[in-house]
Design a protein around this motif. Structure first.
Motif, mmCIF file in Angstrom:
data_model
loop_
_atom_site.group_PDB
_atom_site.id
_atom_site.type_symbol
_atom_site.label_atom_id
_atom_site.label_comp_id
_atom_site.label_asym_id
_atom_site.label_seq_id
_atom_site.Cartn_x
_atom_site.Cartn_y
_atom_site.Cartn_z
ATOM 1 N N ALA A 20 0.851 -1.191 0.000
ATOM 2 C CA ALA A 20 0.000 0.000 0.000
ATOM 3 C C ALA A 20 0.886 1.240 0.000
ATOM 4 O O ALA A 20 2.044 1.185 0.420
ATOM 5 C CB ALA A 20 -0.906 0.002 1.228
ATOM 6 N N PRO A 21 0.366 2.376 -0.450
ATOM 7 C CA PRO A 21 1.137 3.625 -0.402
ATOM 8 C C PRO A 21 1.412 4.020 1.053
ATOM 9 O O PRO A 21 0.599 3.745 1.946
ATOM 10 C CB PRO A 21 0.219 4.646 -1.080
ATOM 11 C CG PRO A 21 -0.788 3.841 -1.827
ATOM 12 C CD PRO A 21 -0.956 2.570 -1.079
ATOM 13 N N GLU A 22 2.541 4.664 1.284
ATOM 14 C CA GLU A 22 2.824 5.166 2.629
ATOM 15 C C GLU A 22 1.827 6.265 2.974
ATOM 16 O O GLU A 22 1.441 7.068 2.125
ATOM 17 C CB GLU A 22 4.241 5.724 2.708
ATOM 18 C CG GLU A 22 5.330 4.668 2.666
ATOM 19 C CD GLU A 22 6.705 5.260 2.908
ATOM 20 O OE1 GLU A 22 6.797 6.491 3.147
ATOM 21 O OE2 GLU A 22 7.687 4.500 2.864
ATOM 22 N N PRO A 23 1.404 6.324 4.244
ATOM 23 C CA PRO A 23 0.500 7.408 4.645
ATOM 24 C C PRO A 23 1.246 8.741 4.653
ATOM 25 O O PRO A 23 2.471 8.780 4.767
ATOM 26 C CB PRO A 23 0.070 6.994 6.054
ATOM 27 C CG PRO A 23 1.208 6.168 6.559
ATOM 28 C CD PRO A 23 1.737 5.430 5.363
ATOM 29 N N ARG A 24 0.511 9.818 4.551
ATOM 30 C CA ARG A 24 1.091 11.165 4.627
ATOM 31 C C ARG A 24 0.758 11.788 5.965
ATOM 32 O O ARG A 24 -0.387 11.752 6.409
ATOM 33 C CB ARG A 24 0.537 12.048 3.497
ATOM 34 C CG ARG A 24 1.006 11.679 2.108
ATOM 35 C CD ARG A 24 0.409 12.618 1.059
ATOM 36 N NE ARG A 24 0.693 14.017 1.329
ATOM 37 C CZ ARG A 24 -0.206 14.916 1.719
ATOM 38 N NH1 ARG A 24 -1.463 14.548 1.917
ATOM 39 N NH2 ARG A 24 0.136 16.175 1.909
ATOM 40 N N ALA A 25 1.772 12.335 6.594
ATOM 41 C CA ALA A 25 1.536 13.057 7.841
ATOM 42 C C ALA A 25 1.036 14.462 7.529
ATOM 43 O O ALA A 25 1.551 15.140 6.638
ATOM 44 C CB ALA A 25 2.831 13.133 8.650
ATOM 45 N N LEU A 26 0.014 14.881 8.244
ATOM 46 C CA LEU A 26 -0.536 16.224 8.106
ATOM 47 C C LEU A 26 0.088 17.128 9.169
ATOM 48 O O LEU A 26 0.740 16.641 10.105
ATOM 49 C CB LEU A 26 -2.053 16.178 8.269
ATOM 50 C CG LEU A 26 -2.817 15.321 7.263
ATOM 51 C CD1 LEU A 26 -4.295 15.280 7.626
ATOM 52 C CD2 LEU A 26 -2.613 15.844 5.850
ATOM 53 N N PRO A 27 -0.087 18.433 9.082
ATOM 54 C CA PRO A 27 0.408 19.313 10.130
ATOM 55 C C PRO A 27 -0.094 18.862 11.507
ATOM 56 O O PRO A 27 -1.256 18.472 11.647
ATOM 57 C CB PRO A 27 -0.170 20.676 9.750
ATOM 58 C CG PRO A 27 -0.269 20.611 8.255
ATOM 59 C CD PRO A 27 -0.676 19.191 7.952
ATOM 60 N N THR A 28 0.773 18.906 12.493
ATOM 61 C CA THR A 28 0.592 18.431 13.885
ATOM 62 C C THR A 28 0.735 16.916 14.006
ATOM 63 O O THR A 28 0.556 16.372 15.091
ATOM 64 C CB THR A 28 -0.748 18.853 14.519
ATOM 65 O OG1 THR A 28 -1.829 18.077 13.974
ATOM 66 C CG2 THR A 28 -1.013 20.334 14.334
ATOM 67 N N GLU A 29 1.071 16.223 12.914
ATOM 68 C CA GLU A 29 1.220 14.771 12.948
ATOM 69 C C GLU A 29 2.674 14.370 12.728
ATOM 70 O O GLU A 29 3.526 15.187 12.341
ATOM 71 C CB GLU A 29 0.344 14.119 11.884
ATOM 72 C CG GLU A 29 -1.144 14.265 12.130
ATOM 73 C CD GLU A 29 -1.975 13.488 11.125
ATOM 74 O OE1 GLU A 29 -3.142 13.200 11.439
ATOM 75 O OE2 GLU A 29 -1.471 13.180 10.024
ATOM 76 N N VAL A 30 2.942 13.088 12.958
ATOM 77 C CA VAL A 30 4.252 12.520 12.656
ATOM 78 C C VAL A 30 4.057 11.231 11.873
ATOM 79 O O VAL A 30 3.025 10.562 11.998
ATOM 80 C CB VAL A 30 5.080 12.227 13.936
ATOM 81 C CG1 VAL A 30 5.435 13.516 14.652
ATOM 82 C CG2 VAL A 30 4.339 11.276 14.865
ATOM 83 N N LEU A 31 5.065 10.912 11.056
ATOM 84 C CA LEU A 31 5.087 9.646 10.336
ATOM 85 C C LEU A 31 6.039 8.729 11.091
ATOM 86 O O LEU A 31 7.199 9.086 11.319
ATOM 87 C CB LEU A 31 5.550 9.856 8.900
ATOM 88 C CG LEU A 31 5.542 8.634 7.983
ATOM 89 C CD1 LEU A 31 4.117 8.121 7.783
ATOM 90 C CD2 LEU A 31 6.181 8.975 6.643
ATOM 91 N N VAL A 32 5.550 7.570 11.496
ATOM 92 C CA VAL A 32 6.319 6.659 12.344
ATOM 93 C C VAL A 32 6.643 5.377 11.570
ATOM 94 O O VAL A 32 5.748 4.754 10.990
ATOM 95 C CB VAL A 32 5.532 6.299 13.626
ATOM 96 C CG1 VAL A 32 6.306 5.298 14.476
ATOM 97 C CG2 VAL A 32 5.226 7.558 14.425
ATOM 98 N N ARG A 33 7.928 5.006 11.571
ATOM 99 C CA ARG A 33 8.321 3.701 11.048
ATOM 100 C C ARG A 33 8.134 2.704 12.186
ATOM 101 O O ARG A 33 8.808 2.761 13.204
ATOM 102 C CB ARG A 33 9.768 3.714 10.569
ATOM 103 C CG ARG A 33 10.194 2.380 9.942
ATOM 104 C CD ARG A 33 11.514 2.496 9.230
ATOM 105 N NE ARG A 33 11.461 3.421 8.104
ATOM 106 C CZ ARG A 33 10.975 3.113 6.905
ATOM 107 N NH1 ARG A 33 10.486 1.895 6.679
ATOM 108 N NH2 ARG A 33 10.971 4.004 5.936
ATOM 109 N N VAL A 34 7.204 1.797 12.010
ATOM 110 C CA VAL A 34 6.761 0.923 13.093
ATOM 111 C C VAL A 34 7.779 -0.185 13.365
ATOM 112 O O VAL A 34 8.292 -0.814 12.445
ATOM 113 C CB VAL A 34 5.385 0.313 12.748
ATOM 114 C CG1 VAL A 34 4.935 -0.661 13.827
ATOM 115 C CG2 VAL A 34 4.353 1.420 12.541
#
Length: 308
Positions: A20-34
């Motif tokens: 699946a495509p990687e999710p995009r982090a929005l402002p105030t969010e973070v992208l986490v490599r699980v």
């Protein structure tokens, strides 16, 4: 990236790994490599369609997550920070995945005392115990607390939390878990397979019910006058609520919520050596179906965790 999803409701075999495509982090969010994903009994029930919290498939289960910040669109974290939490619950967090986008406010920094596996096991059960015993139960030193299911995910954290609050802790558990729950700090253990807790316990200030069934109703008789039942499994039972109120007892239902302040309090207990998370078994990402089979079998000792 890879995700674990399902196209239909059913048994563990419906869980499949797809790209699946990687999710995009929005402002105030973070992208986490699980790095690790905590599994909870609720997820087996959602997978089967016991209730439609996430709507109809396809959907991605999972809330408990620990990993490394890949991208930060919030001042709270920087890339490379190790974080964990329970984002978005009860909305879909899509945590059965190699990457997760989450509100920064729903995560906290992982302490060095916790591995990613242990950190991923803590949020749902830890916050349920905290919100049940502290926020709702108001447990203080000297209280007598009865915890149903002390050997399980919520229960094993709740025992330690109640002890840290200074309570006298009584728990129900099978004889096979006696040594385990005593090691967590339980002062009294009621073997529910041999003894009726309704006869063995008395003058209880707060009961924490993690089991469901008739445990909540039967707890009415063990509470002192004005005592308080907190349940994580029968929070909407209006008939039961009325029964407790008629008897002059307090009744509270808890649906766990993201809470970074409480999560940091739990981290502090970990750092002080007053709280440890027990993981019964870990499974690699590819063995999600096997993990769910263990999860739905019941009688777990602590938590089950998926590694990524």
């Amino acid at each position: 990236m890879r995700i674990i999803t399902q196209q239909k409701l059913g048994g563990p075999e419906v869980l499949t790994i797809v790209d699946a495509p990687e999710p995009r982090a929005l402002p105030t969010e973070v992208l986490v490599r699980v790095k690790a994903i905590g599994l909870n009994p609720l997820e087996a029930r959602l997978r089967e369609g016991e209730f439609p919290l996430l709507g109809e498939p396809p959907f991605v289960l999972g809330w408990d997550v620990s990993g490394v910040v890949e991208e930060a669109l919030s001042w709270r974290f920087r890339a490379g920070d190790e974080v964990f939490g329970m984002p978005l619950f009860p909305r879909a967090a899509n945590a059965y995945a190699e990457m997760v986008a989450a509100p920064a406010l729903h995560l906290v920094k992982k302490p060095k005392e916790l591995s990613h596996v242990e950190a991923a096991a803590l949020p749902v059960v830890g916050l349920t115990a905290w919100q049940g015993l502290v926020d709702l139960g108001g447990v203080t030193a000297g209280d007598r607390v009865l915890i149903h299911g002390g050997g399980g995910g919520v229960g094993h954290v709740a025992i330690q939390l109640a002890k840290a609050l200074g309570a006298h802790v009584i728990t129900t558990a099978s004889e096979s878990k006696r040594e385990f729950v005593e090691g967590l700090g339980a002062d009294e253990v009621i073997d529910y397979t041999k003894v009726d807790f309704a006869e063995a316990a008395k003058d209880i200030d707060v009961v924490l019910d993690t089991l469901g069934g008739d445990a909540a109703e039967r707890s009415l008789g063990v509470l002192r006058s004005g005592g308080h039942l907190v349940t994580a499994v029968a929070e909407e039972d209006t008939a039961l609520i009325a029964k407790f109120e008629a008897a002059g007892m307090r009744f509270s239902g808890i649906a766990v919520e993201p809470d970074p302040i409480a999560l940091r309090e739990l981290v502090a207990l970990v750092e002080q050596g007053k709280l440890r998370v027990h993981v019964q078994e870990t499974f690699p990402f590819e063995r999600i179906a096997d993990a769910h089979r263990l999860l739905e079998g019941g009688h777990l000792r602590g938590k089950v965790v998926l590694t990524v």
